[in-house]
Design a protein around this motif. Structure first.
Motif, PDB file in Angstrom:
ATOM      1  N   ALA A 199      47.283  43.159  40.380  1.00  0.00           N
ATOM      2  CA  ALA A 199      45.852  42.886  40.513  1.00  0.00           C
ATOM      3  C   ALA A 199      45.185  42.795  39.143  1.00  0.00           C
ATOM      4  CB  ALA A 199      45.184  43.964  41.358  1.00  0.00           C
ATOM      5  N   VAL A 200      45.506  43.736  38.252  1.00  0.00           N
ATOM      6  CA  VAL A 200      44.934  43.697  36.904  1.00  0.00           C
ATOM      7  C   VAL A 200      45.396  42.439  36.167  1.00  0.00           C
ATOM      8  CG1 VAL A 200      44.912  44.848  34.657  1.00  0.00           C
ATOM      9  CG2 VAL A 200      44.647  46.197  36.744  1.00  0.00           C
ATOM     10  N   GLY A 201      46.650  42.049  36.372  1.00  0.00           N
ATOM     11  CA  GLY A 201      47.138  40.825  35.753  1.00  0.00           C
ATOM     12  C   GLY A 201      46.393  39.588  36.230  1.00  0.00           C
ATOM     13  N   HIS A 202      46.012  39.575  37.496  1.00  0.00           N
ATOM     14  CA  HIS A 202      45.299  38.422  38.040  1.00  0.00           C
ATOM     15  C   HIS A 202      43.894  38.286  37.462  1.00  0.00           C
ATOM     16  CE1 HIS A 202      48.438  37.976  41.132  1.00  0.00           C
ATOM     17  NE2 HIS A 202      47.908  36.804  41.374  1.00  0.00           N
ATOM     18  N   VAL A 203      43.231  39.389  37.134  1.00  0.00           N
ATOM     19  CA  VAL A 203      41.859  39.280  36.645  1.00  0.00           C
ATOM     20  C   VAL A 203      41.822  38.925  35.159  1.00  0.00           C
ATOM     21  CG1 VAL A 203      41.105  40.970  38.351  1.00  0.00           C
ATOM     22  CG2 VAL A 203      41.544  41.733  36.023  1.00  0.00           C
ATOM     23  N   MET A 204      42.984  38.967  34.514  1.00  0.00           N
ATOM     24  CA  MET A 204      43.104  38.616  33.099  1.00  0.00           C
ATOM     25  C   MET A 204      42.132  39.443  32.263  1.00  0.00           C
ATOM     26  SD  MET A 204      43.942  34.549  33.478  1.00  0.00           S
ATOM     27  CE  MET A 204      44.904  34.414  31.994  1.00  0.00           C
ATOM     28  N   ASP A 205      41.168  38.832  31.564  1.00  0.00           N
ATOM     29  CA  ASP A 205      40.276  39.617  30.711  1.00  0.00           C
ATOM     30  C   ASP A 205      38.949  39.940  31.378  1.00  0.00           C
ATOM     31  OD1 ASP A 205      39.318  37.020  30.700  1.00  0.00           O
ATOM     32  OD2 ASP A 205      38.740  37.042  28.585  1.00  0.00           O
ATOM     33  N   SER A 206      38.845  39.721  32.668  1.00  0.00           N
ATOM     34  CA  SER A 206      37.623  40.054  33.416  1.00  0.00           C
ATOM     35  C   SER A 206      37.790  41.451  34.002  1.00  0.00           C
ATOM     36  CB  SER A 206      37.372  39.029  34.528  1.00  0.00           C
ATOM     37  OG  SER A 206      37.251  37.733  33.992  1.00  0.00           O
ATOM     38  N   PHE A 207      37.567  42.460  33.195  1.00  0.00           N
ATOM     39  CA  PHE A 207      37.874  43.820  33.603  1.00  0.00           C
ATOM     40  C   PHE A 207      36.763  44.380  34.479  1.00  0.00           C
ATOM     41  CE2 PHE A 207      40.582  43.410  29.822  1.00  0.00           C
ATOM     42  CZ  PHE A 207      41.790  43.795  30.375  1.00  0.00           C
ATOM     43  N   SER A 208      36.692  43.864  35.688  1.00  0.00           N
ATOM     44  CA  SER A 208      35.724  44.284  36.692  1.00  0.00           C
ATOM     45  C   SER A 208      36.452  45.071  37.771  1.00  0.00           C
ATOM     46  CB  SER A 208      35.036  43.061  37.311  1.00  0.00           C
ATOM     47  OG  SER A 208      34.494  43.357  38.581  1.00  0.00           O
TER      48      SER A 208
END
Length: 574
Positions: A506-515
């Motif tokens: 999941a964190v990999g999918h959001v890339m640099d959008s740390f929401s």
């Protein structure tokens, strides 16, 4: 940087990248002040009036943003009344049906269904110029890259009320046209200026922090089993984040390059009575905010941790607990299943579908788990069903078991643990009726002497049977072996690796959008497709769902030197 570029130039490039990221955040945050102070003026100007410069104080600004958040998430206007809007085919919609989050999600990053794509409405997406990511100079020259200008409060009001975007193009008819007051518009515009405008707490330029929570009373073996898996996983993640800048940039896109962080784990071990846990959690969080909770172990209700995560808006990813919170609001707590509640509902459905008659006798202790199972059974049974409660106090001697076996019953349910069942002493062939046992109360292991219960001992079973079970989990078993981790508690170790892998995906999918909200939404997508299996053979999450496994089976325990299991049902979803 490529070959031949000085190292100090790489450092400058990295600094500029970080500054660029922060610059986007600051630009978006500037809209909080702009839209709060000027939204009313901008709306008035759009209607032909002269703008009036205002700048609300901090308290008024915070209240306006809070009202905008309620409008966005719940479809409730500033007046406290449900919003109204006109949908496709002139349909009149109101309340939750027209809440912005219903389509754009809480994160504001949008969603998709089939061919329909819901656009992002985050601060950056709205208030920066939208452009096409075109690399080819020739195509740039032919087509240009600008999609639309940035929104202003007046342009956003036009889009929301009339369905026309910032560039003058009509929005898709699926976007409702809202009958909002100026106060409603000012509030939602102010909130949109903050939506996913900066990374959630627990993330900085170098590290992303996570925590796992362990309740008091968790057996040391389980604690060790979970933490060994976590230590190995985090070591691998941190090793990946340690690549030099050139390797990172070569790994893929600039957004991927900016997304690398060292993963840092914090163990929040709770102590003392439950009434003190919230203060402990607040103290842990104050010392070091975390982006999400992952895994976790509990032997009692998860309610204090659940409430903490809801109030702080922190995702909690697959804590291993038998008593999850199954009622009330839940946006951020992901569970493997509904635990003891699901077991009771599966058993009731099996008995009903099998046409089993006669009184049902349930045996339990007056501890938290026993009371929860007994209540879940009462709630699951249809009105008028015959149910008798038997409370086990003390050790449960031969006299207790003799009296229990002599009762008039069609079936017996034992909400008891391994220690209780090891003490069963019955003459002859044991119970003459089916006896049902709990997977969760027994920590996933059949009792050592199922024959003592009779020839019809059965278990509510949420996983698959051997040899399919072993084959499905082979990848995890190999991973544990390669890491030098012995299998000491299969359920805990498998569940921990699954939770960590889902979070990583999941964190990999959001890339640099740390929401955090975006990560929660991505978890819904990746649960069913992640490469690592869970203990449960069937897991999935639709938008808004928070329990991944939704069923179980009934198996018969066949006595012998090595007790075997035989399926008595297919997969039961109550």
């Amino acid at each position: 940087m490529g070959p031949g570029v000085p190292k100090d130039a790489e450092a400058v490039s990295h600094t500029r990248t970080s500054a660029w990221s922060r610059g986007r955040q600051h630009a978006a945050l500037a809209w909080v002040l702009f839209v709060s102070g000027c939204a009313s003026a901008g709306l008035a100007q759009a209607q032909g009036a002269q703008p009036v410069a205002t700048r609300p104080d901090a308290a008024a600004q915070a209240r306006q943003i809070a009202l905008g958040q309620r409008l966005y998430r719940e479809g409730i206007g500033v007046s406290g009344q449900a919003l109204q809007a006109q949908g496709a085919a002139q349909a009149v919609l109101s309340g939750n049906a027209v809440a912005c989050a219903a389509c754009h999600r809480r994160s504001g990053y949008g969603s998709s269904e089939g061919a329909l794509n819901i656009r992002p409405v985050t601060a950056v997406a709205l208030f920066e110029e939208a452009s096409e990511g075109v690399r080819s100079p020739r195509i740039k020259a032919q087509l240009g890259t600008r999609l639309r200008p940035p929104y202003t409060p007046a342009l956003l009001a036009r889009a929301i009320r009339n369905g026309v975007d910032a560039g003058g193009a009509p929005l898709d008819p699926v976007m409702p046209r809202y009958a909002l007051s100026d106060e409603d518009l000012a509030a939602v515009v102010a909130y949109l200026g903050t939506l996913s405008a900066r990374p959630s707490p627990g993330v900085d330029d170098e590290e992303i922090h996570f925590a796992t929570v362990i309740q008091p009373g968790v057996p040391e073996l389980q604690r060790k089993a979970m933490l060994e898996v976590m230590a190995a996983f985090f070591k691998d993640k941190s090793a990946g984040a340690g690549r030099n800048l050139e390797d990172r940039r070569d790994a893929g896109t600039m957004r991927m390059y900016r997304s690398y962080r060292k993963w840092v784990l914090h163990v929040w071990a709770l102590t003392g009575p439950r009434e003190t846990w919230r203060a402990q959690l607040d103290a842990f969080y104050l010392q070091q905010p975390v982006f999400a909770l992952v895994g976790g172990l509990g032997v009692s209700s998860w309610q204090p941790i659940h409430t903490f995560c809801e109030e702080k808006e922190i995702p909690s990813v697959f804590a291993q607990v038998n008593l999850p919170v199954v009622t009330g609001s839940n946006h951020y707590n992901f569970y493997f299943s509904r635990g003891l509640t699901l077991e009771a509902e599966v058993l009731v459905k099996f008995l009903r579908d099998s046409g089993v008659g006669g009184p049902l006798v349930q045996v339990y202790r007056r501890d938290e788990a026993g009371l929860a199972s007994a209540q879940a059974m009462r709630d699951a049974l249809p009105k008028g069903a015959e149910l008798e409660d038997v409370v086990l106090d003390g050790a449960g001697d031969e006299g207790f078991w003799r009296k229990l076996a002599a009762r008039r019953a069609g079936s017996v349910v034992l909400w008891l643990n391994q220690e209780d069942l090891a003490r069963v002493v019955l003459p002859g062939e044991g119970f003459a009726v089916p006896v049902y046992l709990s997977f969760d109360h027994l920590n996933g292991k059949p009792p050592p002497n199922p024959g003592a219960l009779g020839s019809q001992a059965r278990m509510i079973y949420p996983t698959d049977l051997p040899p399919r079970h072993a084959a499905r989990l082979l990848r995890t078993t190999i991973w544990l072996h390669n890491k030098g981790i012995p299998v000491v508690d299969e359920a805990v170790q498998i569940g921990t690796q699954f939770a960590l892998t889902v979070l990583s995906d999941a964190v990999g999918h959001v890339m640099d959008s740390f929401s955090r909200d975006l990560v929660a939404e991505r978890i819904e997508h990746v649960v069913a497709t992640t490469s690592i299996p869970s203990l449960y053979p069937n897991v999935s999450l639709a938008p808004g769902q928070r329990f991944a496994a939704k069923g179980a089976a009934i198996v018969e325990l066949v006595p012998g030197e090595k007790p075997q299991m035989k399926a008595l049902s297919g997969w039961i979803v109550p």
